[in-house]
Design an enzyme around this catalytic site. Structure first.
Site, PDB file in Angstrom:
ATOM      1  CG  ASP A 197      -5.468   8.714   8.171  1.00 32.77           C
ATOM      2  OD1 ASP A 197      -5.895   8.434   9.312  1.00 32.77           O
ATOM      3  OD2 ASP A 197      -5.083   7.853   7.355  1.00 32.77           O
ATOM      4  CG  HIS A 274      -8.021   5.895   9.349  1.00 35.73           C
ATOM      5  ND1 HIS A 274      -7.013   6.023  10.277  1.00 35.73           N
ATOM      6  CD2 HIS A 274      -8.025   4.583   8.993  1.00 35.73           C
ATOM      7  CE1 HIS A 274      -6.429   4.844  10.467  1.00 35.73           C
ATOM      8  NE2 HIS A 274      -7.038   3.951   9.708  1.00 35.73           N
ATOM      9  CG  ASP A 336      -7.904   1.641   6.163  1.00 39.85           C
ATOM     10  OD1 ASP A 336      -8.487   2.583   5.594  1.00 39.85           O
ATOM     11  OD2 ASP A 336      -6.852   1.787   6.809  1.00 39.85           O
ATOM     12  CD  GLU A 337      -5.848   0.371  10.284  1.00 40.04           C
ATOM     13  OE1 GLU A 337      -4.927  -0.396  10.612  1.00 40.04           O
ATOM     14  OE2 GLU A 337      -5.647   1.591  10.050  1.00 40.04           O
ATOM     15  CD1 TRP A 481       1.571   2.510   4.935  1.00 42.92           C
ATOM     16  CD2 TRP A 481       0.063   4.162   5.011  1.00 42.92           C
ATOM     17  NE1 TRP A 481       0.455   2.084   4.259  1.00 42.92           N
ATOM     18  CE2 TRP A 481      -0.496   3.064   4.300  1.00 42.92           C
ATOM     19  CE3 TRP A 481      -0.709   5.313   5.189  1.00 42.92           C
ATOM     20  CZ2 TRP A 481      -1.786   3.098   3.767  1.00 42.92           C
ATOM     21  CZ3 TRP A 481      -1.991   5.341   4.666  1.00 42.92           C
ATOM     22  CH2 TRP A 481      -2.510   4.247   3.961  1.00 42.92           C
TER      23      TRP A 481
END
Length: 619
Positions: A197, A274, A336-337, A481
């Site tokens: 990440d 990420h 994602d994101e 998380w």
């Protein structure tokens, strides 16, 4: 396959013909089993396990489970030896291809002859052994008596997952193994390992040594709850370098540990978003010149890898090593994101869009994902990603993990894709456990409110799906998380007891679930958590809420109870924090109405640990 009642009827008939105990269908509640088995029959009596136990185990699968049982029973004061004499064994692990219940189902029988666990293979034997352990006392006793019982059991879902984020905060191999133990003890079978990440890259890749030299470390970490900061002046950092990574040998060690416990490890290598930690080491993979650094904040950053040929070469080389380390069928690519700010500014991306005929930059991520999926398919792996992978278009072979509610999962299942249901509002265990967000009585956390009852009430099969579409729902997964979880003790506090609710969501058919029945069974698990030194959150007393109040002579009367057997309830009426010196609850609590009183009550567990307070302002 015969129905459970038919199979249990056969058990009953066999017992009577052989002169054994007469078993009858009974509620499973008094046994305290979590997750709830499909069918349970009990009989009067119990089998006393001796201090020295012989286990019959023929074949590699049964022998693996027998070795694990040896370790599980040692803290209970038992020594285990394997034997080839089935009749002389106190515990018999039996495999037969024709055993009903599927590959993870089992049948457990305890009678005067001892304990028999039957299954098609090792997974079923292992889950039967976990049920046996819950029938035993949680700590060593002179007489470990197992009640006479016949259980036929199998899981509702084949994917029963738990995710651990080791990027925001790094956890040692010892805790990763303990996390796997948590999953295995409650019949969860998938460990999703979030390994990369923005805040840290945690897996050694031989071809790219700078990932562990640079990307695995950040210069400092944010202090406090980022979501509450309003101005740049609010952001403060600890000034301490932070990081860590797992060597490939450590990865193999964890994977082997999980395999022995019938848990599949799913690695997550985030892409294309990420990924700023990657750019800190390899800035040439960005759409614009660096420099970059491993991120020190939480949330989402605009800087992501550029979807160019060097980036594909990088990820293919990384995934080639990942695929050799993880024998399971799935590789998670995140997805994602991924903000497209940099992509929109990139001439390289504009060229890709022109060549592919795209007018929407989001389609470029779908194109990126499909190239990665083709590579993984060539390695014999299945691609899984968060539900954003739907936005760029996917084929029907990709698996979708639905986290932004159920919408993405419903869409994917209707499209013919397999789905793992992991909605944040039900299964993100980093969310708070107190209705007062950022309560001073709770440790710092990301926010939100996810009580035990809401977790338990989740059904992974959306009613919007037809029965045929529901078959694409592989199962549920809970996620942890770790932006605000820096230690194993805090991770345990956030996981327990909610992980036990997750286990029942994943294992027990929704039609058989009942929260009122679950709570007393949950209560019997706390002594087991104590025996394993798990730092669970002690639940506050139940009953201190306006809906529970009975009106009586101008007073509000509350009947309180604790979910922890043997616990005390202490309370105050003046708003002070209850402790061991304040009033002991012994009978329904009558509180005058008409003036403002802040009532607080805490559970004090037998081990001395206290719950956060239950609170109610009585007016």
């Amino acid at each position: 396959m015969p129905s459970f009642p038919a199979r249990l009827g056969a058990f009953l008939t066999t017992g009577l013909l052989l002169g054994g105990p007469a078993f009858a269908q009974q509620p499973a509640g008094p046994l305290g089993l979590v997750p709830l088995p499909r069918e349970v029959q009990t009989s009067t009596g119990a089998y006393a396990l001796p201090q020295k136990i012989s286990v019959y185990a023929a074949g590699p699968a049964a022998q693996n489970v027998a070795e694990l049982l040896k370790g599980f029973l040692a803290p209970l004061g038992k020594t285990v030896a394997l034997t080839t004499n089935r009749q002389a064994a106190q515990i018999r692990l039996l495999t037969a291809a024709a055993t009903p219940g599927g590959p993870e189902g089992y049948e457990l029988v305890v009678d005067k002859s001892g304990v028999s666990i039957s299954a098609a293979g090792g997974a079923g034997l292992f889950y039967g052994s976990q049920t046996l352990l819950q029938l035993l006392p949680p700590t060593a006793t002179a007489a470990a008596r197992v009640p006479y019982v016949r259980i036929a059991d199998e899981p509702a879902f084949k994917w029963r997952g738990g995710m651990l984020d080791v990027c925001r905060h790094f956890f040692p191999v010892s805790f990763v193994k303990k996390y796997i133990d948590f999953l295995a003890a409650y019949k969860l079978n998938t460990f999703h390992w979030h390994l990369t990440d923005d805040q840290g890259w945690r897996i050694e890749i031989k071809k790219y040594p700078k990932l562990t030299q640079i990307s695995a470390f950040r210069k400092e970490t944010l202090i406090g709850a980022q979501q509450t900061f309003k101005t740049p002046a609010d952001f403060k950092y600890d000034g301490t370098p932070y990081g860590g990574f797992y060597t490939q040998d450590q990865i193999r060690e964890v994977v082997a540990y999980a395999q022995k416990r019938y848990i599949t490890v799913v690695p997550e290598i985030e892409m294309p978003g990420h990924s700023v930690a990657i750019l800190a080491a390899y800035p040439e993979l960005a759409c614009k010149p660096g420099p970059y650094e491993t991120w020190t904040m939480w949330g989402v950053i605009d800087d992501i890898v550029c979807p160019t040929e060097p980036t594909f070469t990088f990820f293919e080389n990384v995934l080639a090593e990942v695929c050799t380390l993880f024998p399971g069928p799935y590789v998670h690519i995140g997805g994602d994101e991924a903000p497209k700010t940099r992509w929109k500014e990139s001439a390289a991306v504009q060229e890709i869009m022109k060549k592919e005929g795209y007018t929407d930059v989001e389609k470029v991520q779908g194109w990126f994902n499909r190239r990665i999926e083709a590579f993984l398919t060539g390695k014999g792996k299945k691609m899984i990603g968060w539900d954003e992978i739907l936005e760029g278009g996917i084929d029907d072979k990709a698996t979708v993990m639905s986290w932004r509610g159920e919408k993405g999962g419903i869409e994917a299942a209707q499209h013919g894709n397999d789905v793992v249901m992991s909605p944040a509002g039900y299964l993100y265990l980093d969310a708070g456990q107190n209705p007062q967000i950022h309560s001073p009585n709770e440790p710092l956390m990301i926010g939100g409110y996810l009580p035990l009852e809401k977790v338990y009430g989740y059904n992974p099969l959306p009613k919007e799906l037809t029965p045929a579409q529901q078959k694409h729902v592989l199962g549920p997964q809970a996620n942890l998380w770790t932006e605000y979880i820096a230690t194993p003790a805090k991770a345990e506090y956030m996981l327990f007891p909610r992980l036990l609710a997750v286990s029942e969501v994943a294992w027990t058919p929704a039609a058989k679930k009942n929260y009122a029945d679950f709570l007393p069974r949950l209560g019997q698990q706390f002594a087991r958590l104590d025996a394993h030194r798990i730092n669970y959150r002690v639940p506050e007393p139940v009953g201190l809420d306006s809906l529970s109040a009975a009106k009586q002579s101008g007073k509000a009367v509350f009947t309180l109870r604790s979910l922890v057997p043997g616990a005390q309830i202490r309370y105050t009426l003046d708003g002070l924090m209850p402790d061991e010196t304040t009033e002991l609850y012994t009978k329904p609590l009558a509180v005058p109405q008409g003036k403002r009183l802040l009532v607080r009550a805490v559970t004090i567990a037998p081990n001395g640990r206290k719950s956060p307070p239950a609170e109610l302002l009585v007016k």
